[in-house]
Design an enzyme around this catalytic site. Structure first.
Site, PDB file in Angstrom:
ATOM      1  N   THR A 186      11.718 -20.740   0.286  1.00  0.00           N
ATOM      2  CA  THR A 186      10.882 -21.338   1.318  1.00  0.00           C
ATOM      3  C   THR A 186       9.458 -21.574   0.830  1.00  0.00           C
ATOM      4  O   THR A 186       8.959 -20.824  -0.022  1.00  0.00           O
ATOM      5  CB  THR A 186      10.858 -20.400   2.550  1.00  0.00           C
ATOM      6  OG1 THR A 186       9.761 -20.765   3.394  1.00  0.00           O
ATOM      7  CG2 THR A 186      10.643 -18.940   2.161  1.00  0.00           C
ATOM      8  N   ASP A 187       8.796 -22.556   1.410  1.00  0.00           N
ATOM      9  CA  ASP A 187       7.376 -22.812   1.076  1.00  0.00           C
ATOM     10  C   ASP A 187       6.478 -21.672   1.566  1.00  0.00           C
ATOM     11  O   ASP A 187       5.326 -21.562   1.153  1.00  0.00           O
ATOM     12  CB  ASP A 187       6.905 -24.153   1.661  1.00  0.00           C
ATOM     13  CG  ASP A 187       6.968 -24.218   3.183  1.00  0.00           C
ATOM     14  OD1 ASP A 187       7.524 -23.305   3.834  1.00  0.00           O
ATOM     15  OD2 ASP A 187       6.445 -25.210   3.747  1.00  0.00           O
ATOM     16  N   GLU A 188       7.027 -20.802   2.446  1.00  0.00           N
ATOM     17  CA  GLU A 188       6.183 -19.729   2.996  1.00  0.00           C
ATOM     18  C   GLU A 188       5.753 -18.730   1.928  1.00  0.00           C
ATOM     19  O   GLU A 188       4.811 -17.976   2.131  1.00  0.00           O
ATOM     20  CB  GLU A 188       6.901 -19.035   4.169  1.00  0.00           C
ATOM     21  CG  GLU A 188       7.221 -20.031   5.261  1.00  0.00           C
ATOM     22  CD  GLU A 188       7.698 -19.416   6.562  1.00  0.00           C
ATOM     23  OE1 GLU A 188       7.352 -18.271   6.860  1.00  0.00           O
ATOM     24  OE2 GLU A 188       8.425 -20.128   7.292  1.00  0.00           O
ATOM     25  N   TYR A 221       8.652 -11.361   6.008  1.00  0.00           N
ATOM     26  CA  TYR A 221       9.695 -12.331   5.644  1.00  0.00           C
ATOM     27  C   TYR A 221       9.346 -13.048   4.348  1.00  0.00           C
ATOM     28  O   TYR A 221      10.124 -13.059   3.391  1.00  0.00           O
ATOM     29  CB  TYR A 221       9.889 -13.363   6.776  1.00  0.00           C
ATOM     30  CG  TYR A 221      10.619 -14.616   6.323  1.00  0.00           C
ATOM     31  CD1 TYR A 221      11.958 -14.564   5.932  1.00  0.00           C
ATOM     32  CD2 TYR A 221       9.966 -15.852   6.266  1.00  0.00           C
ATOM     33  CE1 TYR A 221      12.630 -15.713   5.498  1.00  0.00           C
ATOM     34  CE2 TYR A 221      10.617 -17.001   5.838  1.00  0.00           C
ATOM     35  CZ  TYR A 221      11.951 -16.928   5.456  1.00  0.00           C
ATOM     36  OH  TYR A 221      12.615 -18.056   5.016  1.00  0.00           O
ATOM     37  N   LYS A 251      11.080 -12.994   0.574  1.00  0.00           N
ATOM     38  CA  LYS A 251      11.601 -14.189  -0.100  1.00  0.00           C
ATOM     39  C   LYS A 251      10.902 -14.378  -1.448  1.00  0.00           C
ATOM     40  O   LYS A 251      11.540 -14.726  -2.442  1.00  0.00           O
ATOM     41  CB  LYS A 251      11.399 -15.442   0.769  1.00  0.00           C
ATOM     42  CG  LYS A 251      12.262 -15.511   2.006  1.00  0.00           C
ATOM     43  CD  LYS A 251      13.752 -15.559   1.728  1.00  0.00           C
ATOM     44  CE  LYS A 251      14.219 -16.872   1.106  1.00  0.00           C
ATOM     45  NZ  LYS A 251      15.707 -16.942   1.022  1.00  0.00           N
TER      46      LYS A 251
HETATM   47  P1  NAD Z   1      19.875 -18.205   9.362  1.00  0.00           P
HETATM   48  O1  NAD Z   1      19.184 -16.974   9.824  1.00  0.00           O
HETATM   49  O2  NAD Z   1      20.261 -19.244  10.360  1.00  0.00           O
HETATM   50  O3  NAD Z   1      21.222 -17.794   8.602  1.00  0.00           O
HETATM   51  C1  NAD Z   1      21.283 -16.725   7.701  1.00  0.00           C
HETATM   52  C2  NAD Z   1      22.763 -16.446   7.397  1.00  0.00           C
HETATM   53  O4  NAD Z   1      22.829 -15.378   6.429  1.00  0.00           O
HETATM   54  C3  NAD Z   1      23.565 -15.980   8.622  1.00  0.00           C
HETATM   55  O5  NAD Z   1      24.794 -16.669   8.676  1.00  0.00           O
HETATM   56  C4  NAD Z   1      23.776 -14.505   8.373  1.00  0.00           C
HETATM   57  O6  NAD Z   1      24.976 -13.992   8.948  1.00  0.00           O
HETATM   58  C5  NAD Z   1      23.819 -14.450   6.850  1.00  0.00           C
HETATM   59  N1  NAD Z   1      23.450 -13.123   6.321  1.00  0.00           N
HETATM   60  C6  NAD Z   1      22.388 -12.357   6.674  1.00  0.00           C
HETATM   61  N2  NAD Z   1      22.422 -11.187   6.002  1.00  0.00           N
HETATM   62  C7  NAD Z   1      23.504 -11.238   5.178  1.00  0.00           C
HETATM   63  C8  NAD Z   1      24.054 -10.340   4.230  1.00  0.00           C
HETATM   64  N3  NAD Z   1      23.501  -9.146   3.983  1.00  0.00           N
HETATM   65  N4  NAD Z   1      25.171 -10.715   3.552  1.00  0.00           N
HETATM   66  C9  NAD Z   1      25.761 -11.908   3.804  1.00  0.00           C
HETATM   67  N5  NAD Z   1      25.290 -12.790   4.713  1.00  0.00           N
HETATM   68  C10 NAD Z   1      24.176 -12.461   5.386  1.00  0.00           C
HETATM   69  O7  NAD Z   1      18.956 -18.794   8.220  1.00  0.00           O
HETATM   70  P2  NAD Z   1      18.624 -20.321   7.846  1.00  0.00           P
HETATM   71  O8  NAD Z   1      17.519 -20.789   8.693  1.00  0.00           O
HETATM   72  O9  NAD Z   1      19.901 -21.084   7.779  1.00  0.00           O
HETATM   73  O10 NAD Z   1      18.045 -20.119   6.376  1.00  0.00           O
HETATM   74  C11 NAD Z   1      18.935 -20.086   5.256  1.00  0.00           C
HETATM   75  C12 NAD Z   1      18.113 -19.868   3.992  1.00  0.00           C
HETATM   76  O11 NAD Z   1      17.181 -20.916   3.843  1.00  0.00           O
HETATM   77  C13 NAD Z   1      17.303 -18.568   4.012  1.00  0.00           C
HETATM   78  O12 NAD Z   1      17.369 -18.002   2.715  1.00  0.00           O
HETATM   79  C14 NAD Z   1      15.889 -19.021   4.334  1.00  0.00           C
HETATM   80  O13 NAD Z   1      14.942 -18.167   3.751  1.00  0.00           O
HETATM   81  C15 NAD Z   1      15.873 -20.399   3.688  1.00  0.00           C
HETATM   82  N6  NAD Z   1      14.958 -21.374   4.324  1.00  0.00           N
HETATM   83  C16 NAD Z   1      14.991 -21.597   5.667  1.00  0.00           C
HETATM   84  C17 NAD Z   1      14.153 -22.560   6.233  1.00  0.00           C
HETATM   85  C18 NAD Z   1      14.196 -22.854   7.713  1.00  0.00           C
HETATM   86  O14 NAD Z   1      13.378 -23.641   8.194  1.00  0.00           O
HETATM   87  N7  NAD Z   1      15.102 -22.283   8.488  1.00  0.00           N
HETATM   88  C19 NAD Z   1      13.288 -23.292   5.432  1.00  0.00           C
HETATM   89  C20 NAD Z   1      13.279 -23.038   4.039  1.00  0.00           C
HETATM   90  C21 NAD Z   1      14.137 -22.089   3.503  1.00  0.00           C
HETATM   91  P1  TYD Z   2       9.181 -20.681  13.437  1.00  0.00           P
HETATM   92  O1  TYD Z   2      10.208 -21.631  13.926  1.00  0.00           O
HETATM   93  O2  TYD Z   2       9.342 -19.227  13.731  1.00  0.00           O
HETATM   94  O3  TYD Z   2       9.052 -20.928  11.855  1.00  0.00           O
HETATM   95  P2  TYD Z   2       7.991 -20.308  10.789  1.00  0.00           P
HETATM   96  O4  TYD Z   2       7.174 -19.278  11.422  1.00  0.00           O
HETATM   97  O5  TYD Z   2       8.902 -19.737   9.750  1.00  0.00           O
HETATM   98  O6  TYD Z   2       7.196 -21.485  10.311  1.00  0.00           O
HETATM   99  O7  TYD Z   2       7.755 -21.113  13.995  1.00  0.00           O
HETATM  100  C1  TYD Z   2       7.217 -22.389  13.727  1.00  0.00           C
HETATM  101  C2  TYD Z   2       5.811 -22.426  14.306  1.00  0.00           C
HETATM  102  O8  TYD Z   2       5.910 -22.344  15.731  1.00  0.00           O
HETATM  103  C3  TYD Z   2       4.945 -21.264  13.864  1.00  0.00           C
HETATM  104  O9  TYD Z   2       3.610 -21.727  13.698  1.00  0.00           O
HETATM  105  C4  TYD Z   2       5.011 -20.302  15.028  1.00  0.00           C
HETATM  106  C5  TYD Z   2       5.186 -21.219  16.231  1.00  0.00           C
HETATM  107  N1  TYD Z   2       5.951 -20.657  17.362  1.00  0.00           N
HETATM  108  C6  TYD Z   2       5.431 -20.693  18.658  1.00  0.00           C
HETATM  109  O10 TYD Z   2       4.306 -21.178  18.885  1.00  0.00           O
HETATM  110  N2  TYD Z   2       6.167 -20.168  19.672  1.00  0.00           N
HETATM  111  C7  TYD Z   2       7.400 -19.621  19.470  1.00  0.00           C
HETATM  112  O11 TYD Z   2       8.023 -19.133  20.448  1.00  0.00           O
HETATM  113  C8  TYD Z   2       7.943 -19.619  18.149  1.00  0.00           C
HETATM  114  C9  TYD Z   2       9.295 -19.016  17.867  1.00  0.00           C
HETATM  115  C10 TYD Z   2       7.184 -20.155  17.113  1.00  0.00           C
END
Ligand code: NAD
Ligand code: TYD
Length: 338
Positions: A126-128, A151, A155
Site C-alpha cells: 500500500t502507498d500508506e 496498519y 505493511k
Molecule cells: P480485506 O481485509 O478485504 O481482505 C483480507 C483477506 O485476507 C480476507 O479474505 C481475510 O480472510 C484474509 N486473511 C486475513 N488474515 C489471514 C491469515 N492469517 N491467513 C490467511 N488469510 C488471511 O483486504 P483488501 O482491502 O482486499 O486488501 C488486500 C491487500 O491489499 C492487503 O494486503 C492490503 O494491505 C492491500 N491494499 C489494500 C488497499 C485498499 O484500498 N483496500 C489498497 C492498497 C493495498
Molecule cells: P479508509 O477507507 O479507512 O482507508 P484509509 O484510512 O486506509 O485511507 O478511510 C479513507 C478516508 O476516509 C480516511 O481519510 C479516513 C476517512 N474516514 C471517515 O472520514 N469516516 C469513516 O467512517 C471512515 C471509515 C473513514
C-alpha cells in the site's frame, strides 16, 4: 507460470483478482488460500466455486506446515500475496493481530516459498507505507518509508522483509504499492461502502475531523490489471507504485455518494478524528506506466457509479454483514466518536 497461490482471495481485492485472472487466463490453476477472518467472504466467489481452474483452501498464512503442504500438493510456482489485516481503525484499537498476520504471516509465507522454490512472489502492499503528504507532491518508489499507523507500519515491515529476502537469498519477490481502492465486494467498514450503506439506511455518515483529508482512489479492477502486468512483466526485486491520479477530499466523496443516491447532505455528521490521521496520499505511477505500459481503464465518475450500482443490486450481501458481528464493531468504533 502455471499454478498460482492467491492468499487472501476471499477478501475485497483478492476476490476481484481471482475473478479477473479466471476471466483473462484459461491456462492457470488458481488456489485461493484464506483464513476467512471477518473480512473474508466466500459469497464473493460463489459464481466460480465449481470452475475446474479454481480451488479454495481454508488456512492461515502463519501456519507454515499447512502452507508448505498446499504449495507442494498444488505444485505452486507463483504466489500473489493479499492476505492481511487491512483496516487502519482496527489497527488502532488492536495492533497485535496486524503484526501477527501482516509481519509474521508474510515471513512464514516467504520461508515456505523459499523452502519449496518458486518462480515469482508478488507482495501486494500500500502507498500508506510512505506516510503522509502535505498539500503538494507525490509518493514515488524512492520516497522514504514513514508509516504512521500500526496498519501501515506492519505493511512496511512486510515490504522490507520481501526486499530483504530478495537481497539476501535471491528470492524472486516483487512489491506493489497501490493507493486506496473502491469497487464491488469491499467490506462496509471502509469509507466508500460505509457511506453508501449508511446512506441507503438513512443513517448518519460519520466524517472524521474536518473531512479535508485526501485519498487517491483507484477502481479495484484497475488495481487487478496493474497487478497482472507486474506479475508477468515486472522486474524481480523491484517496487511498483500503482495509482490513477485521482485525488479527492473525503467530504467531496461523501457528498458525491449522497448526490448519486438522492439523499440529503443533512445525513453528514462530523465526528472525532482518527488518531494520527494521515492528511494526504497521492501516487506517482510513472514507473509502471512507462516501464510496463499499464494504464487505468476507469474514470472515477464511471467507477463510482458502477460501485454504487453494485451495492444497490447486492443488498443481501452487505446486509448479511451489517446485521452480524459488524454491529458490535460499529458501536465500539463510532459511539465514542460522537
Ligand atoms: P480485506 O481485509 O478485504 O481482505 C483480507 C483477506 O485476507 C480476507 O479474505 C481475510 O480472510 C484474509 N486473511 C486475513 N488474515 C489471514 C491469515 N492469517 N491467513 C490467511 N488469510 C488471511 O483486504 P483488501 O482491502 O482486499 O486488501 C488486500 C491487500 O491489499 C492487503 O494486503 C492490503 O494491505 C492491500 N491494499 C489494500 C488497499 C485498499 O484500498 N483496500 C489498497 C492498497 C493495498
Ligand atoms: P479508509 O477507507 O479507512 O482507508 P484509509 O484510512 O486506509 O485511507 O478511510 C479513507 C478516508 O476516509 C480516511 O481519510 C479516513 C476517512 N474516514 C471517515 O472520514 N469516516 C469513516 O467512517 C471512515 C471509515 C473513514
Amino acid at each position: 507460470m502455471k499454478n498460482i497461490l492467491i492468499t487472501g482471495g476471499a477478501g475485497f481485492i483478492g476476490s476481484n483478482f481471482v475473478h479477473f485472472m479466471l476471466s483473462k487466463y484459461s491456462n492457470y490453476a488458481i488456489v485461493n488460500f484464506d483464513a476467512l477472518t471477518y473480512a473474508g467472504n466466500l459469497e464473493n466467489l460463489a459464481s466460480i466455486e465449481n470452475n475446474p481452474q479454481y480451488r479454495f483452501v481454508k488456512g492461515d498464512i502463519c501456519n507454515k506446515d499447512h502452507v508448505i503442504s498446499v504449495l507442494r500438493d498444488n505444485s505452486i510456482d507463483t504466489i500473489v500475496h493479499f492476505a492481511a489485516e487491512s483496516h487502519v481503525d482496527r489497527s488502532i484499537s488492536g495492533p497485535a493481530v496486524f503484526v501477527q498476520t501482516n509481519v509474521v504471516g508474510t515471513q512464514v509465507l516467504l520461508d515456505a516459498a523459499r523452502e519449496i522454490g518458486i518462480e515469482r512472489f508478488l507482495h501486494v502492499s500500500t502507498d500508506e507505507v510512505y506516510g503522509s503528504l502535505g498539500t503538494t507532491g507525490f509518493f514515488t518508489e524512492e520516497s522514504s518509508i514513514r508509516p504512521n499507523s500500526p496498519y501501515s507500519a506492519s505493511k512496511a515491515s512486510s515490504d522490507m522483509l520481501v526486499m530483504a529476502y530478495h537481497h539476501t537469498f535471491g528470492f524472486p519477490g516483487l512489491v506493489t504499492r497501490c493507493s486506496n481502492n473502491y469497487g464491488p465486494y469491499q467490506f462496509p467498514e471502509k469509507l466508500i461502502p460505509l457511506m453508501i450503506t449508511n446512506a441507503l439506511n438513512d443513517r448518519s455518515l460519520p466524517v472524521y475531523g474536518d473531512g479535508l483529508n485526501v485519498r487517491d482512489w483507484l477502481y479495484v479492477e484497475d488495481h487487478c490489471s496493474a497487478l497482472d502486468v507486474v506479475l508477468h512483466k515486472g522486474t524481480i526485486g523491484d517496487v511498483y507504485n500503482i495509482g490513477g491520479h485521482n485525488e479527492w477530499k473525503n467530504i467531496d466523496i461523501v457528498k458525491l455518494v449522497l448526490k448519486e443516491l438522492g439523499k440529503p447532505e443533512s445525513l453528514i455528521s462530523f465526528v472525532k478524528d482518527r488518531p494520527g490521521h494521515d492528511r494526504r496520499y497521492a501516487i506517482d505511477a510513472v514507473k509502471i506506466k512507462n516501464e510496463l505500459g499499464w494504464v487505468p481503464a476507469y474514470q472515477f465518475e464511471v467507477g463510482i457509479k458502477k460501485t454504487i450500482e453494485w451495492y444497490l443490486q447486492n443488498k443481501l450481501w452487505w446486509e448479511r454483514i451489517t446485521s452480524g458481528e459488524y454491529k458490535k464493531y460499529y458501536a465500539a468504533q463510532y459511539s465514542e466518536r460522537e
